[in-house]
Design a protein around this motif. Structure first.
Motif, PDB file in Angstrom:
ATOM      1  N   GLU A  82     -53.036   4.649   1.308  1.00  0.00           N
ATOM      2  CA  GLU A  82     -51.784   3.886   1.251  1.00  0.00           C
ATOM      3  C   GLU A  82     -50.815   4.340   2.336  1.00  0.00           C
ATOM      4  O   GLU A  82     -50.148   3.514   2.973  1.00  0.00           O
ATOM      5  CB  GLU A  82     -51.147   4.023  -0.134  1.00  0.00           C
ATOM      6  N   ALA A  83     -50.743   5.661   2.564  1.00  0.00           N
ATOM      7  CA  ALA A  83     -49.885   6.160   3.644  1.00  0.00           C
ATOM      8  C   ALA A  83     -50.403   5.685   4.994  1.00  0.00           C
ATOM      9  O   ALA A  83     -49.618   5.299   5.879  1.00  0.00           O
ATOM     10  CB  ALA A  83     -49.818   7.681   3.607  1.00  0.00           C
ATOM     11  N   GLY A  84     -51.718   5.682   5.156  1.00  0.00           N
ATOM     12  CA  GLY A  84     -52.312   5.282   6.423  1.00  0.00           C
ATOM     13  C   GLY A  84     -52.093   3.827   6.767  1.00  0.00           C
ATOM     14  O   GLY A  84     -52.225   3.435   7.937  1.00  0.00           O
ATOM     15  N   ASP A  85     -51.776   3.000   5.770  1.00  0.00           N
ATOM     16  CA  ASP A  85     -51.522   1.577   6.024  1.00  0.00           C
ATOM     17  C   ASP A  85     -50.156   1.316   6.632  1.00  0.00           C
ATOM     18  O   ASP A  85     -49.879   0.189   7.077  1.00  0.00           O
ATOM     19  CB  ASP A  85     -51.641   0.784   4.712  1.00  0.00           C
ATOM     20  N   LEU A  86     -49.296   2.324   6.661  1.00  0.00           N
ATOM     21  CA  LEU A  86     -47.950   2.143   7.236  1.00  0.00           C
ATOM     22  C   LEU A  86     -48.033   2.118   8.764  1.00  0.00           C
ATOM     23  O   LEU A  86     -48.978   2.641   9.356  1.00  0.00           O
ATOM     24  CB  LEU A  86     -47.028   3.259   6.745  1.00  0.00           C
ATOM     25  N   PRO A  89     -47.005   6.826  12.793  1.00  0.00           N
ATOM     26  CA  PRO A  89     -47.391   8.161  12.320  1.00  0.00           C
ATOM     27  C   PRO A  89     -46.312   8.820  11.461  1.00  0.00           C
ATOM     28  O   PRO A  89     -46.633   9.452  10.452  1.00  0.00           O
ATOM     29  CB  PRO A  89     -47.635   8.934  13.625  1.00  0.00           C
ATOM     30  N   ALA A  90     -45.056   8.698  11.862  1.00  0.00           N
ATOM     31  CA  ALA A  90     -43.979   9.337  11.100  1.00  0.00           C
ATOM     32  C   ALA A  90     -43.896   8.768   9.689  1.00  0.00           C
ATOM     33  O   ALA A  90     -43.738   9.518   8.708  1.00  0.00           O
ATOM     34  CB  ALA A  90     -42.649   9.158  11.823  1.00  0.00           C
ATOM     35  N   GLU A  91     -44.003   7.457   9.560  1.00  0.00           N
ATOM     36  CA  GLU A  91     -43.949   6.838   8.234  1.00  0.00           C
ATOM     37  C   GLU A  91     -45.136   7.268   7.390  1.00  0.00           C
ATOM     38  O   GLU A  91     -45.010   7.466   6.176  1.00  0.00           O
ATOM     39  CB  GLU A  91     -43.928   5.315   8.367  1.00  0.00           C
ATOM     40  N   ARG A  92     -46.294   7.422   7.999  1.00  0.00           N
ATOM     41  CA  ARG A  92     -47.495   7.826   7.257  1.00  0.00           C
ATOM     42  C   ARG A  92     -47.359   9.244   6.708  1.00  0.00           C
ATOM     43  O   ARG A  92     -47.645   9.494   5.540  1.00  0.00           O
ATOM     44  CB  ARG A  92     -48.718   7.724   8.171  1.00  0.00           C
ATOM     45  N   VAL A  93     -46.940  10.164   7.581  1.00  0.00           N
ATOM     46  CA  VAL A  93     -46.798  11.554   7.142  1.00  0.00           C
ATOM     47  C   VAL A  93     -45.730  11.658   6.066  1.00  0.00           C
ATOM     48  O   VAL A  93     -45.917  12.328   5.033  1.00  0.00           O
ATOM     49  CB  VAL A  93     -46.476  12.470   8.340  1.00  0.00           C
ATOM     50  N   VAL A 143     -56.358  11.116   6.672  1.00  0.00           N
ATOM     51  CA  VAL A 143     -55.180  11.875   7.120  1.00  0.00           C
ATOM     52  C   VAL A 143     -55.230  12.074   8.628  1.00  0.00           C
ATOM     53  O   VAL A 143     -54.201  11.969   9.312  1.00  0.00           O
ATOM     54  CB  VAL A 143     -55.091  13.230   6.371  1.00  0.00           C
ATOM     55  N   ARG A 144     -56.402  12.349   9.179  1.00  0.00           N
ATOM     56  CA  ARG A 144     -56.539  12.462  10.638  1.00  0.00           C
ATOM     57  C   ARG A 144     -56.109  11.160  11.314  1.00  0.00           C
ATOM     58  O   ARG A 144     -55.497  11.175  12.380  1.00  0.00           O
ATOM     59  CB  ARG A 144     -57.984  12.796  10.995  1.00  0.00           C
ATOM     60  N   GLY A 145     -56.385  10.054  10.672  1.00  0.00           N
ATOM     61  CA  GLY A 145     -56.007   8.760  11.227  1.00  0.00           C
ATOM     62  C   GLY A 145     -54.509   8.503  11.249  1.00  0.00           C
ATOM     63  O   GLY A 145     -54.052   7.564  11.915  1.00  0.00           O
ATOM     64  N   PHE A 146     -53.722   9.322  10.524  1.00  0.00           N
ATOM     65  CA  PHE A 146     -52.263   9.167  10.574  1.00  0.00           C
ATOM     66  C   PHE A 146     -51.748   9.250  12.010  1.00  0.00           C
ATOM     67  O   PHE A 146     -50.719   8.654  12.341  1.00  0.00           O
ATOM     68  CB  PHE A 146     -51.566  10.274   9.774  1.00  0.00           C
ATOM     69  N   PHE A 147     -52.450  10.017  12.864  1.00  0.00           N
ATOM     70  CA  PHE A 147     -51.908  10.376  14.171  1.00  0.00           C
ATOM     71  C   PHE A 147     -52.425   9.492  15.300  1.00  0.00           C
ATOM     72  O   PHE A 147     -52.094   9.717  16.458  1.00  0.00           O
ATOM     73  CB  PHE A 147     -52.199  11.855  14.439  1.00  0.00           C
ATOM     74  N   CYS A 406     -45.908  25.119  15.493  1.00  0.00           N
ATOM     75  CA  CYS A 406     -45.084  25.360  16.680  1.00  0.00           C
ATOM     76  C   CYS A 406     -44.206  24.154  17.013  1.00  0.00           C
ATOM     77  O   CYS A 406     -42.986  24.268  17.109  1.00  0.00           O
ATOM     78  CB  CYS A 406     -45.980  25.708  17.867  1.00  0.00           C
ATOM     79  N   ALA A 407     -44.820  22.989  17.193  1.00  0.00           N
ATOM     80  CA  ALA A 407     -44.101  21.831  17.729  1.00  0.00           C
ATOM     81  C   ALA A 407     -44.191  20.584  16.859  1.00  0.00           C
ATOM     82  O   ALA A 407     -43.673  19.534  17.237  1.00  0.00           O
ATOM     83  CB  ALA A 407     -44.641  21.508  19.121  1.00  0.00           C
ATOM     84  N   GLY A 408     -44.845  20.675  15.692  1.00  0.00           N
ATOM     85  CA  GLY A 408     -44.956  19.518  14.821  1.00  0.00           C
ATOM     86  C   GLY A 408     -46.204  18.699  15.114  1.00  0.00           C
ATOM     87  O   GLY A 408     -46.993  19.017  15.997  1.00  0.00           O
ATOM     88  N   VAL A 409     -46.367  17.630  14.333  1.00  0.00           N
ATOM     89  CA  VAL A 409     -47.603  16.853  14.390  1.00  0.00           C
ATOM     90  C   VAL A 409     -47.533  15.626  15.289  1.00  0.00           C
ATOM     91  O   VAL A 409     -48.519  14.904  15.421  1.00  0.00           O
ATOM     92  CB  VAL A 409     -48.020  16.391  12.971  1.00  0.00           C
ATOM     93  N   PHE A 410     -46.400  15.426  15.951  1.00  0.00           N
ATOM     94  CA  PHE A 410     -46.261  14.208  16.756  1.00  0.00           C
ATOM     95  C   PHE A 410     -46.227  14.460  18.253  1.00  0.00           C
ATOM     96  O   PHE A 410     -46.060  13.530  19.034  1.00  0.00           O
ATOM     97  CB  PHE A 410     -45.008  13.426  16.331  1.00  0.00           C
TER      98      PHE A 410
END
Length: 417
Positions: A82-86, A89-93, A143-147, A406-410
């Motif tokens: 459901e998160a991945g459908d957004l 990337p920020a909305e998914r995480v 979850v990997r697909g979020f990015f 260190c720098a986040g996921v984005f």
């Protein structure tokens, strides 16, 4: 009887509801007592049945355990999908974190919990664990697909590390959330997302850890299979791989090619050895923290140096740190002291973060929340050993894994861009 109602359908619905009650109660007991400590008698008390009645729904304990894990993985996969459908990337995480926070809020309100620690899946027979591990791999894929989609090479490796760190943080959230009121949950959700989105390093700070001079946290050369270090190493690896239940005395002794008698010559019981493994792990983690604090450098450099050393230790040292999920194995009277020690180490990271915020090298974050994201990332790095071995070299593996903190996921590190 109302039109369209069939006695058999009503009976089936009632059976399924009761079966779900048993699964939910077992989920809570496994989280508290571990698989070994969860008995049909305990379960019957939790759901108001007698132990014989439980067998009406599950004739064997291993079938019940599989059902509990399936329920957890079903929830995880649904939340990730459901998160991945957004759209971004920020909305998914953010949505994935929000789903875990919302579930914990509902559980505090009385809903039965479906999130069970997955650490003992590998104690099941291979035929039972294989489909569960396949389903967990699907969760990781979501979850990997979020990015981003179709990322290859180091970009895919980075996204795998991100997924691993994010998932482990969510698995640890039910434990440390107990210290907070549900009225604080919205704030905690926002702060967790902020750290995952932007990382910990302050402006102009990247990933430049300094080497630490080892003071005993690396494994010594073991000359004899019957030394204390050899038993600790074998037990730690076995528990990390198979969970407490799967790490039998027979397996630990066989891995060292010694007899059970030799094992009991060194340790009175397996629980004593597990407790000693925790103490050794925490001693080593503490030694790395203190060595990093001794560096003449700003707060972030000290933190990064500790992270780099500990992640590399988890990736490559013959004796990794013991996974905190093995806490379920310890007797309740010993578990408390181990939890206290773990919290002290997390608090030391929080203090290092506060120092970094004061000198400007760490972003203004909630140090207590950040420390509870650092601990599971370090703890679970052992699970990423295979992933780390596939990277171009050890330093790249450590950097890719640590980059989320260190720098986040984005943002991608220069090597990946």
């Amino acid at each position: 009887m109302g039109e369209g109602t069939h006695p058999k359908a009503s009976e089936t619905e009632r059976f399924e509801r009761r079966r779900q009650d048993v699964v939910h109660a077992a989920s809570a007991l496994i989280n508290e007592l571990g698989v070994k400590g969860t008995t049909f008698a305990e379960l019957a008390r939790a759901v108001g049945l007698n132990a014989t009645s439980i067998t009406y729904y599950f004739d064997r304990k291993d079938k019940l355990v599989v059902a509990v894990y399936e329920a957890t993985l079903d929830w995880l996969e649904r939340a990730a999908r459901e998160a991945g459908d957004l759209p971004t990337p920020a909305e998914r995480v953010r949505a994935f974190i929000a789903a875990h926070v919302a579930l914990r809020r509902r559980i505090r309100g009385g809903e039965r919990g479906l999130i069970t620690a997955l650490s003992e899946i590998r104690t099941l027979e291979e035929a039972a664990q294989a489909p569960l591990l396949t389903q967990y791999a699907r969760v990781v894929d979501h979850v990997r697909g979020f990015f981003g989609e179709h990322r290859e090479g180091l970009k895919r490796s980075l996204d795998t590390a991100r997924a691993h760190v994010l998932l482990e943080a969510m698995f640890w959230w039910p434990v440390w959330s107990l210290r907070y009121s549900t009225r604080d949950f919205d704030r905690l959700e926002a702060r967790m997302f902020d750290i995952f989105a932007r990382g910990l390093a302050g402006d102009g700070k990247g990933w430049q850890p300094r080497p630490l001079e080892s003071e005993g946290w690396r494994s010594p050369e073991v000359s004899s299979a019957e030394t204390t270090n050899a038993f600790l190493r074998s037990a730690t690896v076995m528990i990390n791989q198979r969970g407490y239940r799967g790490a039998s005395v027979n397996r630990i002794a066989a891995a060292l090619n010694v007899t059970k008698g030799s094992f009991y010559h060194h340790h009175n019981a397996k629980d004593d050895l597990v407790f000693e493994c925790f103490q050794r792990s925490y001693d080593r983690l503490s030694a790395v923290q203190l060595a990093a604090e001794d560096i003449e450098a700003d707060g972030w450099t000290q933190i990064a140096s500790a992270l780099a050393e500990l992640i590399d230790l988890q990736f490559r040292d013959p004796m990794p740190l013991l996974r905190t999920t093995a806490l379920q194995a310890l007797p309740l009277d010993e578990r408390g002291s181990v939890v206290v020690r773990s919290n002290r180490l997390a608090n030391r990271f929080a203090g290092m973060l506060a120092d970094g915020i004061a000198d400007g090298s760490v972003r203004p974050v909630d140090p207590l929340v950040a420390s509870q994201l650092i601990m599971p990332a370090l703890n679970a790095a052992y699970e990423a050993r295979g992933w780390a071995a596939r990277q171009p070299d050890p330093e790249i593996a450590v950097k890719l894994y640590a980059w989320t903190l260190c720098a986040g996921v984005f943002s991608d590190p220069p090597e990946v861009g």
